[in-house]
Design a protein around this motif. Structure first.
Motif, PDB file in Angstrom:
ATOM      1  N   GLY A   8      -5.969  -3.643   2.008  1.00 24.66           N
ATOM      2  CA  GLY A   8      -5.157  -2.471   1.680  1.00 24.66           C
ATOM      3  C   GLY A   8      -4.149  -2.748   0.578  1.00 24.66           C
ATOM      4  O   GLY A   8      -3.887  -1.887  -0.269  1.00 24.66           O
ATOM      5  N   GLY A   9      -3.568  -3.954   0.581  1.00 25.07           N
ATOM      6  CA  GLY A   9      -2.619  -4.307  -0.467  1.00 25.07           C
ATOM      7  C   GLY A   9      -3.279  -4.412  -1.829  1.00 25.07           C
ATOM      8  O   GLY A   9      -2.756  -3.916  -2.839  1.00 25.07           O
TER       9      GLY A   9
ATOM     10  N   ALA B 142      -4.160  -1.057  -3.663  1.00 24.80           N
ATOM     11  CA  ALA B 142      -3.155  -0.305  -4.423  1.00 24.80           C
ATOM     12  C   ALA B 142      -3.284  -0.574  -5.919  1.00 24.80           C
ATOM     13  O   ALA B 142      -3.324   0.365  -6.734  1.00 24.80           O
TER      14      ALA B 142
ATOM     15  N   ALA C 233       0.822  -1.204   0.000  1.00 25.37           N
ATOM     16  CA  ALA C 233       0.000   0.000   0.000  1.00 25.37           C
ATOM     17  C   ALA C 233       0.861   1.262   0.000  1.00 25.37           C
ATOM     18  O   ALA C 233       0.630   2.189  -0.783  1.00 25.37           O
ATOM     19  N   SER C 234       1.873   1.324   0.880  1.00 28.82           N
ATOM     20  CA  SER C 234       2.750   2.499   0.916  1.00 28.82           C
ATOM     21  C   SER C 234       3.624   2.595  -0.333  1.00 28.82           C
ATOM     22  O   SER C 234       3.874   3.690  -0.852  1.00 28.82           O
TER      23      SER C 234
ATOM     24  N   ILE D 104      -6.586   2.930   3.875  1.00 30.80           N
ATOM     25  CA  ILE D 104      -5.760   3.399   2.763  1.00 30.80           C
ATOM     26  C   ILE D 104      -6.575   3.474   1.479  1.00 30.80           C
ATOM     27  O   ILE D 104      -6.315   4.316   0.602  1.00 30.80           O
ATOM     28  N   HIS D 105      -7.590   2.614   1.358  1.00 31.11           N
ATOM     29  CA  HIS D 105      -8.447   2.658   0.169  1.00 31.11           C
ATOM     30  C   HIS D 105      -9.149   4.011   0.063  1.00 31.11           C
ATOM     31  O   HIS D 105      -9.306   4.550  -1.048  1.00 31.11           O
TER      32      HIS D 105
ATOM     33  N   ARG E  84      -7.452  -0.777   6.361  1.00 28.38           N
ATOM     34  CA  ARG E  84      -8.249  -0.739   5.131  1.00 28.38           C
ATOM     35  C   ARG E  84      -8.554   0.701   4.729  1.00 28.38           C
ATOM     36  O   ARG E  84      -9.027   0.964   3.626  1.00 28.38           O
TER      37      ARG E  84
ATOM     38  N   TRP F  82      -5.263  -5.576   6.235  1.00 30.50           N
ATOM     39  CA  TRP F  82      -4.027  -5.275   5.497  1.00 30.50           C
ATOM     40  C   TRP F  82      -4.031  -5.947   4.128  1.00 30.50           C
ATOM     41  O   TRP F  82      -3.411  -5.443   3.187  1.00 30.50           O
TER      42      TRP F  82
ATOM     43  N   PHE G 241      -6.690   6.420  -1.353  1.00 35.79           N
ATOM     44  CA  PHE G 241      -6.567   6.178  -2.793  1.00 35.79           C
ATOM     45  C   PHE G 241      -7.776   6.734  -3.544  1.00 35.79           C
ATOM     46  O   PHE G 241      -7.639   7.331  -4.622  1.00 35.79           O
TER      47      PHE G 241
END
Length: 815
Positions: A202-203, A206, A147-148, A276-277, A274, A199, A280
């Motif tokens: 989150g991956g 990306a 994700a990062s 991070i979505h 989660r 997680w 994005f």
């Protein structure tokens, strides 16, 4: 050109980005951290234009991916201030791209000869990352790295060459393809799967965000929604939506467990990982999936917000095994709930967390987020506080972008109004904990995983630390072989029996627990009172012969940090007051051995004019000024309020009961005054503890049956102004007696409803007044031989009733 190379990248909606108060504040923290992180960069010679951060060989590539996201954000941020950092924007960009390339080459999808740098973590040194051939947990955990990594690459996409773009595609697509067809994992006890599911989501997010026209977008989306939806789920969710929800990751009361206890960091993992979505989606001007929002508000309102102290940290009510200063992680939790869910309380808590983050950083000359000399603070053989710097920075990157593209969020709540609204009692029957919040204190009791109590003043965990043996203590037996954790020596995992009574504004908890192999039974009561005081009562019974190496109960963790920019919270020393002496202890990590001081039993102890303790039955007091740590969490000392110098118990016996009245937010003088107003009673039945303190009557019945008890105060009370409690109150001469019925194996309190006044000096020695206090009615009887005059004053409305009573006359007062 290959099909993969022809895949379009989603355009970042830079026109939606707008600097605001919150994004600017976080950006400046990151800018101040940048020179420190810049010193951690090193070139990697295996391929051109590559480099890594913090050694390049930490778990899952986190050290480089997280730090790269800081460099990428600042390299592209229109308001980046070179004058502040001393690092040209071009240099920041170059190192971010070098880090992206390093991660791309050393990933499983990169060339076989490209492995990570050599480092002290033998599990990662000179290896590839990505999880190929590994089991679910380590393989999926690279989702946080992905994700990062994807975020950094996306921010700098226009600056990446063809080779680097290809590396990025390979990494992101490989992860999304691998996990989009897998089923989410199930589990809430001991090791919640909320983290793993979040997680993984989150991956996948990306690839889903960056490559909108990829032919496997539909598969990725389906997989992402399954993983993210199943991150925060309860049994009722699974029953309600069995087709889409396949897991239970939380108990019905929205607690969950990791590392074997209710852990605040993992409690928030579903929101954070989660989340991070959502970032994005904001960056790409896309709609945020509802699966990322599922149950966030229920979880936040039922636990995270309720457990939050003044700086936004969720109090670890069953202890903490990571470092204490996790404000960065919680700051993102609050930021998400603020920006995405519009929660005003979250807006306030986010700002408070940032204030402490700034205070810690401003105390460090290098601009560190945690410790000035973090490499000296050992967490494990290959983890130090320095290794946690990039983790803290990553959360700030997420919060900065959230605000930059999502706005400042809701207007913050009024702090006093929020505290008033949140005060009260919260029982978590599945998490096996009860919490009581007042305006300026926090108390809790846990009866599974870590059997412990907590009493925390307004300064929160900056004052008192949640050690897993808090109050209940430790018992070390002399045995020939090492015992397992189930012997309940270092701390207690579970109770044999418990009973929780919750009041509108307080609670009474009872627990019976075994120490060793049924050598000792420790019965404890923990009562939380409306004014924030707590009372801990301990009765230990020796069941069979045993030898004790050490027995320390009434254990309190004392935070003793020094951060120069926050002298009110971390002044670097603690002053301990006793009735006849004062001792100060400097707080620092390493450099010297621990300093241990033993004191004789006293009536009271007070710490730093911040929290006081009134004691009964203490066998001795010890203060451990700790400098040596097996595992760094922060600088903390230990105050042991009941240290027993014991050797061998030759057979069954009962130890003297031990009692602690804890007074949060009290000065030395206030503690001394309270000690004078705290009185222990002598009861006519065994297994009963009764004491009065500041117009409150606290009781604990350790018996298995309900009892009617009669108790006499051991101290002379002020009979001219006598608090009265539900039950039978009797004044005979200079003595006060209370009688009443106590339920089996229960503890709690009675509040003063009426006060008996003006029993004149000439009447004290011969008077015999009995007042039976029932709900809405008083029976007042003069059982003496002389007439008496009394005044009864109601506590709530202050109304006064004057009575003249002839001998053997009963009057009834309805109210």
């Amino acid at each position: 050109m290959s099909n993969e190379e022809s895949i379009r990248i989603r355009t970042i909606a830079w026109h939606k980005a707008s600097e605001n108060e919150m994004s600017a504040r976080i950006r400046r923290i990151l800018q101040k951290w940048l020179p420190f992180a810049n010193k951690q960069f090193a070139d990697w010679a295996w391929r051109p234009s590559c480099g890594h951060f913090f050694g390049g060989a930490y778990w899952y590539g986190l050290e480089t991916a997280y730090t790269a996201s800081v460099f990428a954000l600042l390299a592209k941020h229109p308001n980046y201030e070179e004058m502040m950092t001393g690092i040209p924007r071009a240099e920041v960009k170059r190192k971010a791209i070098a880090a992206i390339r390093y991660l791309g080459f050393t990933h499983d999808t990169g060339p076989e000869d490209c492995v990570r740098a050599e480092g002290r973590n033998r599990f990662c040194s000179l290896t590839k990352w990505g999880g190929r051939g590994q089991k679910f947990f380590p393989a999926s955990q690279t989702g946080v790295t992905i994700a990062s990594f994807g975020l950094s690459a996306w921010l700098l996409w226009d600056d990446l060459d063809k080779e680097t773009r290809c590396l990025v595609r390979n990494v992101l697509i490989e992860y999304a393809d691998r996990w989009c067809e897998e089923d989410p994992r199930n589990g809430a006890y001991h090791d919640t799967q909320t983290e793993e599911n979040a997680w993984t989501a989150g991956g996948i997010a990306a690839a889903l965000a960056l490559f909108p026209n990829h032919p496997r977008q539909d598969s990725w989306k389906k997989g992402f929604e399954a993983w993210s939806l199943n991150a925060i789920t309860t049994p009722i969710d699974r029953a309600r939506e069995p087709k889409s929800i396949q897991t239970v990751t939380f108990h019905p009361d929205f607690t969950t467990e990791n590392h074997g206890f209710a852990h605040p960091g993992y409690l928030c993992a579903g929101i954070n990982l989660r989340g991070i979505h959502a970032i994005f989606s904001l960056i790409g001007d896309e709609v945020i999936s509802e699966t990322v929002l599922y149950n966030n508000e229920h979880l936040y309102n039922k636990t995270i917000k309720v457990w939050a102290q003044f700086d936004g940290l969720a109090v670890p009510i069953q202890g903490q095994d990571w470092w204490y200063n996790r404000q960065h992680e919680r700051q993102f939790t609050h930021a998400f709930m603020n920006v995405i869910h519009g929660d005003s309380d979250a807006s306030l808590l986010e700002r408070r967390a940032l204030t402490v983050i700034e205070g810690i950083q401003n105390s460090n000359e290098q601009g560190c987020l945690l410790e000035e000399n973090g490499e000296q603070c050992i967490i494990s053989g290959y983890q130090t506080a320095k290794d946690m710097e990039h983790t803290s920075a990553k959360d700030l990157v997420a919060s900065c972008l959230l605000h930059l593209f999502g706005g400042a969020g809701a207007a913050p709540s009024d702090g006093d109004e929020m505290n008033a609204r949140l005060r009260g009692v919260y029982v978590y029957p599945y998490g096996c904990s009860v919490i009581h919040r007042t305006r300026n204190s926090f108390s809790s009791f846990s009866w599974r995983n870590r059997v412990m109590g907590l009493t925390i003043p307004a300064k929160g965990c900056w004052s008192i630390t949640p050690i897993p043996a808090s109050y209940t203590g430790t018992v070390e037996f002399k045995v020939n072989s090492q015992r397992t954790i189930h012997s309940n020596e270092r701390y207690v995992l579970q109770t044999e029996r418990e009973n929780i009574r919750d009041y509108e504004d307080g609670f009474g908890a009872m627990a019976s627990l075994m120490r060793g192999v049924e050598e000792l039974r420790q019965d404890v009561a923990f009562v939380s009172l409306p004014d924030g005081k707590t009372v801990y009562v301990e009765c230990i019974q020796v069941l069979k012969s045993c030898s004790i190496a050490e027995m320390n109960t009434g254990m309190i963790g004392i935070r003793n940090e020094q951060f120069s920019a926050m002298p009110d919270l971390a002044q670097g020393h603690k002053t301990i007051y006793f009735p006849n002496q004062t001792v100060s202890y400097e707080g620092f990590y390493g450099r010297e051995p621990n300093r241990t001081t033993d004191f004789a039993p006293v009536e009271w102890v007070q710490v730093d004019d911040d929290i006081g303790f009134v004691l009964f039955g203490s066998q001795g007091i010890r203060y451990i000024n700790q400098h040596e740590y097996k595992k760094w969490k922060g600088v903390e000392d230990f105050l042991i309020l009941n240290r027993r110098n014991v050797g061998t118990f030759n057979g069954p016996s009962k130890l003297v009961p031990f009692i602690v009245v804890t007074l949060p937010n009290r000065t030395k003088e206030e503690t001394k005054s309270s000690a004078n107003l705290t009185h222990l009673f002598t009861c006519d039945k065994e297994g009963i503890v009764l004491l009065s303190c500041e117009r409150q009557l606290i009781f604990a019945n350790f018996n298995a049956t309900a009892l009617i008890v009669r108790a006499e105060s051991e101290s002379k009370l002020n009979l001219n102004k006598m608090p009265l409690y539900e039950g039978i109150n009797r004044i005979e001469g200079h003595s006060y007696f209370w009688s009443g019925s106590l339920d089996a194996f229960t503890s709690g309190f009675l509040l003063c409803e009426w006060t008996l006044e003006n029993l004149g000096d000439e009447q004290e020695g011969t008077s015999m007044i009995e007042i039976s206090l029932l709900p809405n009615r008083l029976y007042v009887t003069n059982r003496g031989e002389e007439s008496v005059s009394i005044v009864l004053q109601h506590t709530d409305d202050g109304h006064r009733h004057m009575m003249a009573l002839a001998p053997n006359i009963t009057e009834i007062l309805n109210f």
